[in-house]
Design a protein around this motif. Structure first.
Motif, PDB file in Angstrom:
ATOM      1  N   GLN A  73       0.836  -1.194   0.000  1.00  0.00           N
ATOM      2  CA  GLN A  73       0.000   0.000   0.000  1.00  0.00           C
ATOM      3  C   GLN A  73       0.874   1.249   0.000  1.00  0.00           C
ATOM      4  O   GLN A  73       1.902   1.308   0.672  1.00  0.00           O
ATOM      5  N   LYS A  74       0.457   2.243  -0.760  1.00  0.00           N
ATOM      6  CA  LYS A  74       1.130   3.538  -0.792  1.00  0.00           C
ATOM      7  C   LYS A  74       0.099   4.632  -0.572  1.00  0.00           C
ATOM      8  O   LYS A  74      -1.091   4.452  -0.841  1.00  0.00           O
ATOM      9  N   ARG A 111      -8.501   6.173  -2.738  1.00  0.00           N
ATOM     10  CA  ARG A 111      -9.090   7.474  -2.441  1.00  0.00           C
ATOM     11  C   ARG A 111      -8.057   8.559  -2.698  1.00  0.00           C
ATOM     12  O   ARG A 111      -6.874   8.282  -2.893  1.00  0.00           O
ATOM     13  N   TYR A 112      -8.559   9.808  -2.711  1.00  0.00           N
ATOM     14  CA  TYR A 112      -7.682  10.964  -2.827  1.00  0.00           C
ATOM     15  C   TYR A 112      -7.677  11.704  -1.497  1.00  0.00           C
ATOM     16  O   TYR A 112      -8.720  11.931  -0.889  1.00  0.00           O
ATOM     17  N   LEU A 113      -6.495  12.078  -1.046  1.00  0.00           N
ATOM     18  CA  LEU A 113      -6.328  12.717   0.254  1.00  0.00           C
ATOM     19  C   LEU A 113      -6.377  14.236   0.114  1.00  0.00           C
ATOM     20  O   LEU A 113      -5.897  14.788  -0.877  1.00  0.00           O
ATOM     21  N   SER A 114      -6.935  14.888   1.108  1.00  0.00           N
ATOM     22  CA  SER A 114      -7.011  16.344   1.075  1.00  0.00           C
ATOM     23  C   SER A 114      -5.907  16.955   1.923  1.00  0.00           C
ATOM     24  O   SER A 114      -5.358  16.316   2.822  1.00  0.00           O
ATOM     25  N   VAL A 115      -5.580  18.193   1.615  1.00  0.00           N
ATOM     26  CA  VAL A 115      -4.589  18.961   2.364  1.00  0.00           C
ATOM     27  C   VAL A 115      -5.311  20.156   2.962  1.00  0.00           C
ATOM     28  O   VAL A 115      -5.666  21.096   2.252  1.00  0.00           O
ATOM     29  N   TYR A 116      -5.598  20.099   4.272  1.00  0.00           N
ATOM     30  CA  TYR A 116      -6.368  21.151   4.926  1.00  0.00           C
ATOM     31  C   TYR A 116      -7.655  21.445   4.153  1.00  0.00           C
ATOM     32  O   TYR A 116      -8.051  22.600   3.987  1.00  0.00           O
ATOM     33  N   GLY A 117      -8.269  20.400   3.646  1.00  0.00           N
ATOM     34  CA  GLY A 117      -9.533  20.549   2.939  1.00  0.00           C
ATOM     35  C   GLY A 117      -9.401  20.708   1.441  1.00  0.00           C
ATOM     36  O   GLY A 117     -10.387  20.577   0.720  1.00  0.00           O
ATOM     37  N   TYR A 118      -8.202  20.946   0.938  1.00  0.00           N
ATOM     38  CA  TYR A 118      -7.985  21.079  -0.499  1.00  0.00           C
ATOM     39  C   TYR A 118      -7.637  19.714  -1.080  1.00  0.00           C
ATOM     40  O   TYR A 118      -6.751  19.016  -0.579  1.00  0.00           O
ATOM     41  N   ASP A 119      -8.337  19.322  -2.168  1.00  0.00           N
ATOM     42  CA  ASP A 119      -8.081  17.991  -2.727  1.00  0.00           C
ATOM     43  C   ASP A 119      -7.022  18.000  -3.828  1.00  0.00           C
ATOM     44  O   ASP A 119      -6.616  16.964  -4.328  1.00  0.00           O
ATOM     45  N   ASP A 120      -6.591  19.189  -4.243  1.00  0.00           N
ATOM     46  CA  ASP A 120      -5.540  19.322  -5.253  1.00  0.00           C
ATOM     47  C   ASP A 120      -5.909  18.689  -6.590  1.00  0.00           C
ATOM     48  O   ASP A 120      -5.043  18.250  -7.345  1.00  0.00           O
ATOM     49  N   ALA A 179      -2.935  10.382  -3.968  1.00  0.00           N
ATOM     50  CA  ALA A 179      -3.743   9.167  -3.905  1.00  0.00           C
ATOM     51  C   ALA A 179      -3.218   8.155  -2.905  1.00  0.00           C
ATOM     52  O   ALA A 179      -2.012   8.061  -2.643  1.00  0.00           O
ATOM     53  N   GLU A 180      -4.180   7.386  -2.354  1.00  0.00           N
ATOM     54  CA  GLU A 180      -3.856   6.174  -1.612  1.00  0.00           C
ATOM     55  C   GLU A 180      -4.083   5.006  -2.572  1.00  0.00           C
ATOM     56  O   GLU A 180      -5.169   4.862  -3.135  1.00  0.00           O
ATOM     57  N   ILE A 181      -3.064   4.200  -2.754  1.00  0.00           N
ATOM     58  CA  ILE A 181      -3.086   3.163  -3.797  1.00  0.00           C
ATOM     59  C   ILE A 181      -2.704   1.819  -3.203  1.00  0.00           C
ATOM     60  O   ILE A 181      -1.737   1.730  -2.433  1.00  0.00           O
ATOM     61  N   THR A 182      -3.442   0.774  -3.566  1.00  0.00           N
ATOM     62  CA  THR A 182      -3.077  -0.585  -3.150  1.00  0.00           C
ATOM     63  C   THR A 182      -2.566  -1.372  -4.349  1.00  0.00           C
ATOM     64  O   THR A 182      -3.011  -1.180  -5.489  1.00  0.00           O
ATOM     65  N   PHE A 183      -1.616  -2.263  -4.048  1.00  0.00           N
ATOM     66  CA  PHE A 183      -1.047  -3.173  -5.051  1.00  0.00           C
ATOM     67  C   PHE A 183      -1.390  -4.596  -4.619  1.00  0.00           C
ATOM     68  O   PHE A 183      -0.975  -5.034  -3.555  1.00  0.00           O
ATOM     69  N   ASP A 184      -2.156  -5.278  -5.447  1.00  0.00           N
ATOM     70  CA  ASP A 184      -2.584  -6.644  -5.149  1.00  0.00           C
ATOM     71  C   ASP A 184      -2.102  -7.569  -6.260  1.00  0.00           C
ATOM     72  O   ASP A 184      -2.697  -7.643  -7.324  1.00  0.00           O
ATOM     73  N   ASN A 185      -0.967  -8.246  -5.997  1.00  0.00           N
ATOM     74  CA  ASN A 185      -0.361  -9.144  -6.989  1.00  0.00           C
ATOM     75  C   ASN A 185      -0.183  -8.457  -8.339  1.00  0.00           C
ATOM     76  O   ASN A 185      -0.553  -8.986  -9.396  1.00  0.00           O
TER      77      ASN A 185
END
Length: 441
Positions: free
Chosen positions: A176-177, A224-233, A239-245
């Motif tokens: 996961q990243k 999902r996409y992470l916000s910075v003090y409410g700003y989604d950029d 992004a939060e990204i998962t790697f599955d095989n």
């Protein structure tokens, strides 16, 4: 002499760089800064935050290419693919680019693409360069850099745990990243990923590797996409990204197994100084906004115009001094990179990385305060600038990590300093005796 070139470095700035600086300044002020509002309006009109990007950026990029303002960040000292400028010269230009949220991308000098292009240019194979570097240099695709992970303290890069296991002619990735900057852009086609290939290596510094993963590879999922003090950029996104095989060819590995930290250090050094360069531009823009605000004749409090209050003049004066001092720190680091490389300028880069964002935050905060409620609203760029600048104190290593390393390296001089100090004390004793006094030291 241009006010954008400090006298101390004037003799290091070529005529080509001066001409480019003038072009960039005109381009940013007349094209990019007005287009910031257009980009926001286009994103709102499109009715969605992800999967689209503002068309005005393509217009800006076309104009920049026509002007020859392209890939300026790749210094002639270390790369053949750039515009033929030094790191110092690019630093002066990046300080102008930092005034607009679109300018760096418009001239193909935006993060994380800059660092990723440097990785491919310095370490990539011919095939990797053809497939990924060429379109990145051309500006037809974008990229993301995947290092930070949510379940470990990523400020210590040895903790990075995404598994990269060799199976035949492929590597299989699981993990996961997050804070994968740039992954939200629909033009993002390639991820540069740091993972662990050999957890049993004798040295912790040889356990990690870097691999190229095309966006959309089966098993890659943006959670999902992470916000910075409410700003989604958006549309850039973190992004939060998962790697599955996730399977990628072994030929996608960069440089070789166990070379991850070597590559990452080669990437992050220039990346940190680029952040510092652009941050100076943001601070300069904030100061300009503050000056414009306090000189608005309609802005009066307690019978005085804002510029007649002493505290406001102090804010302006301190901001000017702090920006100028920080600029010299950045330019000093840029010169050191030109003379050696990012590794040779480690101390100077760290100093700039710590000092500049903290300074910019202070200047932006004063500008916010001078604007009152407008300063924290969407009616000025200040709130967004502050939120972005706050992340820079964490990105590419928290301030505390760099300060610890700098302090440790500086303290290594302790024996030499103590020896010198004792020699000086002995000289004082001798001088006292020479004049008939008994030393008390």
């Amino acid at each position: 002499m241009s006010a954008d070139i400090p006298p101390l470095v004037a003799d290091r700035v070529s005529q080509k760089a001066r001409d480019t600086l003038d072009l960039v300044k005109k381009f940013v002020e007349e094209e990019c800064m007005p287009a910031d509002a257009v980009a926001r309006a286009q994103m709102e009109k499109q009715g969605q935050r992800w999967g689209v990007y503002p068309p005005v950026i393509d217009d800006l990029k076309a104009k920049a290419k026509k002007l020859g303002l392209w890939n300026i960040f790749l210094s002639k000292t270390h790369y053949a693919e750039g515009a033929g400028l030094t790191n110092l010269e690019y630093g002066l230009i990046a300080m102008i680019l930092g005034k607009s949220s679109l300018a760096s991308e418009a001239v193909n000098c935006a993060a994380p693409d800059t660092g990723n292009m440097e990785v491919l240019a310095k370490y990539g194979t011919d095939a990797q360069k053809k497939q990924w570097l060429a379109p990145l240099l051309d500006g037809t695709i974008r990229s993301a850099f995947l290092m930070t992970e949510p379940k470990v303290a990523s400020s210590d890069a040895k903790n990075i745990s995404l598994k990269m296991e060799r199976q035949g002619n492929e590597y299989v990735l699981n993990g996961q990243k997050w804070w994968s900057s740039g992954a939200g852009d629909p033009r993002c086609k390639i991820y540069i990923v740091l993972g662990k290939t050999n957890p049993n290596a004798a040295s912790a510094w040889e356990q990690h590797s870097v691999i190229l993963v095309p966006a959309g590879t089966p098993g890659v999922k943006i959670e999902r996409y992470l916000s910075v003090y409410g700003y989604d950029d958006a549309p850039h996104g973190h992004a939060e990204i998962t790697f599955d095989n996730v399977r990628v060819p072994a030929s996608s590995l960069v440089l070789g197994e166990g070379r991850g930290f070597e590559i990452i250090q080669g990437r992050l050094g220039p990346g940190r100084i680029h952040h510092a360069m652009r941050s100076l531009g943001s601070a300069e823009r904030a100061l300009e906004l503050m000056i414009a605000r306090v000189n608005d004749p309609n802005r009066k409090t307690f019978g005085k115009q804002l510029n007649q209050h002493g505290v406001i003049m102090e804010w302006i004066a301190r901001s000017r001094m702090e920006i100028d001092a920080a600029r010299l720190v950045v330019l000093n680091a840029s010169i050191k990179i030109d003379e050696t490389d990012a590794k040779g300028a480690q101390r100077e880069i760290a100093a700039a990385k710590v000092m500049v964002p903290a300074m910019a935050l202070q200047v932006i905060d004063r500008a916010v305060q001078s604007h009152g409620a407008a300063g924290v609203s969407q009616d000025t760029p200040l709130a967004s600038m502050w939120a972005h600048m706050r992340t820079v104190r964490i990105a590419d290593g928290p301030d505390e990590v760099h300060l610890q390393q700098m302090g440790r390296n500086e303290n290594k001089r302790n024996q030499a300093i103590l020896g010198k100090f004792e020699q000086q004390r002995e000289r004082v004793r001798q001088k006292l005796r020479e004049y008939g006094f008994e030393p008390k030291l």
